[in-house]
Motif scaffolding. Sequence first.
Motif, PDB file in Angstrom:
ATOM      1  N   ALA A   7       5.305  20.241   2.775  1.00  0.00           N
ATOM      2  CA  ALA A   7       5.439  20.085   1.323  1.00  0.00           C
ATOM      3  C   ALA A   7       4.086  20.085   0.649  1.00  0.00           C
ATOM      4  O   ALA A   7       3.146  19.483   1.124  1.00  0.00           O
ATOM      5  N   GLY A   8       3.995  20.720  -0.485  1.00  0.00           N
ATOM      6  CA  GLY A   8       2.793  20.604  -1.308  1.00  0.00           C
ATOM      7  C   GLY A   8       2.851  19.301  -2.058  1.00  0.00           C
ATOM      8  O   GLY A   8       3.895  18.684  -2.194  1.00  0.00           O
ATOM      9  N   VAL A   9       1.722  18.869  -2.515  1.00  0.00           N
ATOM     10  CA  VAL A   9       1.636  17.596  -3.236  1.00  0.00           C
ATOM     11  C   VAL A   9       1.586  17.878  -4.714  1.00  0.00           C
ATOM     12  O   VAL A   9       0.888  18.781  -5.152  1.00  0.00           O
ATOM     13  N   ALA A  10       2.305  17.098  -5.465  1.00  0.00           N
ATOM     14  CA  ALA A  10       2.336  17.311  -6.906  1.00  0.00           C
ATOM     15  C   ALA A  10       0.965  17.066  -7.489  1.00  0.00           C
ATOM     16  O   ALA A  10       0.120  16.420  -6.901  1.00  0.00           O
ATOM     17  N   ARG A 215       1.709   4.464  -7.082  1.00  0.00           N
ATOM     18  CA  ARG A 215       3.098   4.779  -6.781  1.00  0.00           C
ATOM     19  C   ARG A 215       3.155   6.157  -6.155  1.00  0.00           C
ATOM     20  O   ARG A 215       2.521   7.102  -6.639  1.00  0.00           O
ATOM     21  N   ALA A 216       3.909   6.267  -5.086  1.00  0.00           N
ATOM     22  CA  ALA A 216       4.194   7.556  -4.462  1.00  0.00           C
ATOM     23  C   ALA A 216       5.706   7.728  -4.423  1.00  0.00           C
ATOM     24  O   ALA A 216       6.442   6.798  -4.070  1.00  0.00           O
ATOM     25  N   GLY A 217       6.186   8.903  -4.820  1.00  0.00           N
ATOM     26  CA  GLY A 217       7.611   9.182  -4.822  1.00  0.00           C
ATOM     27  C   GLY A 217       7.903  10.516  -4.161  1.00  0.00           C
ATOM     28  O   GLY A 217       7.142  11.477  -4.319  1.00  0.00           O
ATOM     29  N   LEU A 218       8.980  10.582  -3.411  1.00  0.00           N
ATOM     30  CA  LEU A 218       9.355  11.818  -2.719  1.00  0.00           C
ATOM     31  C   LEU A 218      10.866  11.964  -2.729  1.00  0.00           C
ATOM     32  O   LEU A 218      11.597  11.021  -2.406  1.00  0.00           O
ATOM     33  N   ASP A 219      11.349  13.146  -3.127  1.00  0.00           N
ATOM     34  CA  ASP A 219      12.761  13.483  -3.019  1.00  0.00           C
ATOM     35  C   ASP A 219      12.905  14.447  -1.851  1.00  0.00           C
ATOM     36  O   ASP A 219      12.565  15.630  -1.956  1.00  0.00           O
ATOM     37  N   ALA A 220      13.365  13.922  -0.734  1.00  0.00           N
ATOM     38  CA  ALA A 220      13.426  14.727   0.483  1.00  0.00           C
ATOM     39  C   ALA A 220      14.384  15.895   0.345  1.00  0.00           C
ATOM     40  O   ALA A 220      14.181  16.956   0.958  1.00  0.00           O
ATOM     41  N   CYS A 221      15.441  15.744  -0.460  1.00  0.00           N
ATOM     42  CA  CYS A 221      16.378  16.845  -0.640  1.00  0.00           C
ATOM     43  C   CYS A 221      15.721  17.994  -1.394  1.00  0.00           C
ATOM     44  O   CYS A 221      15.834  19.159  -1.006  1.00  0.00           O
ATOM     45  N   ARG A 222      15.042  17.667  -2.473  1.00  0.00           N
ATOM     46  CA  ARG A 222      14.347  18.714  -3.215  1.00  0.00           C
ATOM     47  C   ARG A 222      13.273  19.363  -2.356  1.00  0.00           C
ATOM     48  O   ARG A 222      13.052  20.564  -2.431  1.00  0.00           O
ATOM     49  N   GLN A 223      12.579  18.558  -1.550  1.00  0.00           N
ATOM     50  CA  GLN A 223      11.551  19.112  -0.676  1.00  0.00           C
ATOM     51  C   GLN A 223      12.164  20.047   0.366  1.00  0.00           C
ATOM     52  O   GLN A 223      11.613  21.105   0.691  1.00  0.00           O
ATOM     53  N   ALA A 224      13.331  19.668   0.919  1.00  0.00           N
ATOM     54  CA  ALA A 224      13.990  20.515   1.902  1.00  0.00           C
ATOM     55  C   ALA A 224      14.489  21.807   1.266  1.00  0.00           C
ATOM     56  O   ALA A 224      14.467  22.874   1.888  1.00  0.00           O
ATOM     57  N   ASP A 229       8.340  22.804  -4.449  1.00  0.00           N
ATOM     58  CA  ASP A 229       8.834  22.214  -5.691  1.00  0.00           C
ATOM     59  C   ASP A 229       7.834  21.152  -6.161  1.00  0.00           C
ATOM     60  O   ASP A 229       7.649  20.130  -5.498  1.00  0.00           O
ATOM     61  N   PRO A 230       7.189  21.357  -7.301  1.00  0.00           N
ATOM     62  CA  PRO A 230       6.171  20.396  -7.737  1.00  0.00           C
ATOM     63  C   PRO A 230       6.747  19.046  -8.126  1.00  0.00           C
ATOM     64  O   PRO A 230       6.017  18.059  -8.229  1.00  0.00           O
ATOM     65  N   GLY A 231       8.060  18.986  -8.332  1.00  0.00           N
ATOM     66  CA  GLY A 231       8.662  17.712  -8.700  1.00  0.00           C
ATOM     67  C   GLY A 231       9.158  16.909  -7.531  1.00  0.00           C
ATOM     68  O   GLY A 231       9.604  15.774  -7.707  1.00  0.00           O
ATOM     69  N   ALA A 232       9.077  17.482  -6.324  1.00  0.00           N
ATOM     70  CA  ALA A 232       9.605  16.763  -5.169  1.00  0.00           C
ATOM     71  C   ALA A 232       8.706  15.599  -4.775  1.00  0.00           C
ATOM     72  O   ALA A 232       9.181  14.561  -4.317  1.00  0.00           O
ATOM     73  N   LEU A 233       7.421  15.777  -4.927  1.00  0.00           N
ATOM     74  CA  LEU A 233       6.466  14.749  -4.502  1.00  0.00           C
ATOM     75  C   LEU A 233       5.547  14.402  -5.657  1.00  0.00           C
ATOM     76  O   LEU A 233       4.967  15.284  -6.289  1.00  0.00           O
ATOM     77  N   THR A 234       5.419  13.118  -5.951  1.00  0.00           N
ATOM     78  CA  THR A 234       4.503  12.657  -6.997  1.00  0.00           C
ATOM     79  C   THR A 234       3.667  11.522  -6.459  1.00  0.00           C
ATOM     80  O   THR A 234       4.147  10.679  -5.700  1.00  0.00           O
ATOM     81  N   ARG A 235       2.399  11.520  -6.831  1.00  0.00           N
ATOM     82  CA  ARG A 235       1.509  10.400  -6.482  1.00  0.00           C
ATOM     83  C   ARG A 235       0.671  10.061  -7.715  1.00  0.00           C
ATOM     84  O   ARG A 235       0.060  10.948  -8.313  1.00  0.00           O
ATOM     85  N   GLN A 236       0.689   8.798  -8.070  1.00  0.00           N
ATOM     86  CA  GLN A 236      -0.041   8.330  -9.244  1.00  0.00           C
ATOM     87  C   GLN A 236      -0.787   7.043  -8.916  1.00  0.00           C
ATOM     88  O   GLN A 236      -0.438   6.349  -7.963  1.00  0.00           O
ATOM     89  N   TYR A 237      -1.753   6.757  -9.719  1.00  0.00           N
ATOM     90  CA  TYR A 237      -2.530   5.533  -9.540  1.00  0.00           C
ATOM     91  C   TYR A 237      -3.016   5.080 -10.905  1.00  0.00           C
ATOM     92  O   TYR A 237      -2.992   5.852 -11.885  1.00  0.00           O
ATOM     93  N   ALA A 238      -3.474   3.865 -10.992  1.00  0.00           N
ATOM     94  CA  ALA A 238      -4.076   3.345 -12.221  1.00  0.00           C
ATOM     95  C   ALA A 238      -5.095   2.275 -11.873  1.00  0.00           C
ATOM     96  O   ALA A 238      -4.874   1.456 -10.982  1.00  0.00           O
ATOM     97  N   VAL A 239      -6.202   2.302 -12.568  1.00  0.00           N
ATOM     98  CA  VAL A 239      -7.268   1.299 -12.419  1.00  0.00           C
ATOM     99  C   VAL A 239      -7.635   0.828 -13.815  1.00  0.00           C
ATOM    100  O   VAL A 239      -8.071   1.640 -14.650  1.00  0.00           O
ATOM    101  N   ALA A 240      -7.432  -0.451 -14.086  1.00  0.00           N
ATOM    102  CA  ALA A 240      -7.695  -0.970 -15.425  1.00  0.00           C
ATOM    103  C   ALA A 240      -9.154  -1.362 -15.627  1.00  0.00           C
ATOM    104  O   ALA A 240      -9.593  -1.521 -16.762  1.00  0.00           O
ATOM    105  N   GLY A 241      -9.919  -1.538 -14.552  1.00  0.00           N
ATOM    106  CA  GLY A 241     -11.319  -1.917 -14.739  1.00  0.00           C
ATOM    107  C   GLY A 241     -12.056  -2.009 -13.427  1.00  0.00           C
ATOM    108  O   GLY A 241     -11.475  -2.350 -12.395  1.00  0.00           O
TER     109      GLY A 241
END
Length: 618
Positions: A7-10, A215-224, A229-241
């Motif tokens: 899978a490619g990474v979003a 947060r990391a999210g993966l829809d294995a069905c969409r990936q299969a 599919d760019p929406g199958a895998l998402t990875r996000q982060y946040a740093v407030a300071g």
Amino acid sequence: MGRRRQAGVAGTAVGALVSAILLPGQVLVSDASWRQDEHVRTRLGTLDCSRASGFATRGAGRLVGGSLLGDDPGSLAVVSGVTVTSDGARSQAHGPAERVDSHTWANPVELTALGAVRLSSTGTLDDALEVGAGNTIGTVNQVGHAESSGPSYGASGVVSDSGAVMLDAQTSTSAPGLGTLRLSRLVESLTGRAVSDIVAGVSDLSLGVGAVASRAGLDACRQAWDADDPGALTRQYAVAGLDADLESPLVTGLGTAGRTALDDVLGTAGGLDQDADVVGDIGSGVSALLDPVLGGLRLGLVSVSGPSVTLDLSAVRGLLSTTVSDDDQTVRLDLATGSVRIDLAALLGRAYGGRGMQGGAGLNELDPNTELVLNDQVTTTLVARLGEALDGWVADVVAATRSALLAARVSTTVRITLQGTVKPPLAPPVTLDVARLDTVVEGTLADLLAGGGSVTAAVQMLPAPLGLGALVNALVSPLVSGLEGAATRGAGKVVGDALQEVLLSDDSPLGELGSTLSAAVGSAVSALSSVVNAYLGPDGLVSVVANAQNRPVGGGRYAEWETGRAAVPTGQYDVAALSLRVLSTLGPERSQSLELARASVGPSCPPGEVTTQVCADY
């Protein structure tokens, strides 16, 4: 089902998570905002994601990890995180966790409990991490979610039980921040050497870490269905300071230099009555005022008492132990304690194109695996910010000293003996001291320079030899008012001008105060930038990576998770808000890492492959 590909990474845009940070008033309030829409197309009727089942999935979240914490699971009880898996039929949590729903478990962490965590070296995390320092102490979360229908997610940091990030522009300052990481203590524990022996000019260095989340999210069905599919895998982060805090004698040395220079100003002001040039200028200046109105008189002995100057420098001394900053508050220097705080989120975010609260510079929206080093561009900016703060301080000190000098109370008395020639009857003319003019000048230096202040002048007749009183009186009396008037109208300005030359000119102690402090500031700025560079520069002792990811879209690597004991297995995708490596220049065998807010998903297996090795533990 078509052939499965890796899978490619979003893309790494922070998306919903960062919009919650950057947009005032917008908060992600449910995990519905994290999940992807169901993929309802089918390929030859073999896969329908709207009714999928039988997928083995995994989601995990962990607040603190890395080699610094060692491998002993018992020591990691409070930060073991949470891992949730589905074996294709049911979901379950591994390790201590609280059930949120049939697919979701959470393991909240009281930040104060982190102190009990053992380090891989001697001591506990409490020895290196001051939890809540400068932040609100509270609870942060670790969440895992896994469904047999394909979706899974992991989240950690300031997130809700449903995996939603609870940060926005209004609440981030009060959200639980991790605390202050004492890098100097870590360096000393790992090397056995005091940090001041390794980096000259610093006695302590820390990193203040604010609220973090990932947060990391993966829809294995969409990936299969579609591995790209760019929406199958998402990875996000946040740093407030993220702040760098250091203590250095270089900073307290600025106050010391200022006090020494200020003592010179005070010494000069207090010794004016012994300054022959000043006394001479005042005496000759007042004498010159009388020339046009002397008439038949001439000047005799001139004496000056004073000038005495009462100077209050308390306001200036306060500036020598104050806290100064640049206009954007990127750097703050406490001249009393020698501490320096550098807003790395703003400084590095500006250099690397990140965003922060309300669209300002920060560490969000950075590319995967952005190493936050002080390269030439950042160092130049740091020097400019330090210079801006300290140059402004020098200007304030000089201006306050000048104001104190202008407000100083001045008092001086000029006594001039007046001589006259009188001719007694039947005797040759004789020259006598016939009168004395006392001129008293009082007021602030500013008033005197403006021709104001209080000036009083009085002529006193001197005793005349027997029989000459009438002659002396006839000589002096017509001139008294003119003499007193001339002195009254001009003596204040004479005194002010004489003091201005020694107290306010460029070559006075005031002028030297400015040049002395400017020279000290130049040296301190250069030294401080070198100190910070020694820690966070390209060859520094500490490496900081934001948005750490394994196998990100577009290439690039996070070596810590690609090879070796910490390598992430194929099909697993992780993201950490921040990853710090201490003593990174010494190589992986001696350096130690610390990961903050790590989320993970996968490996996932479609129906029929759940018993393969990659999903055997599910």
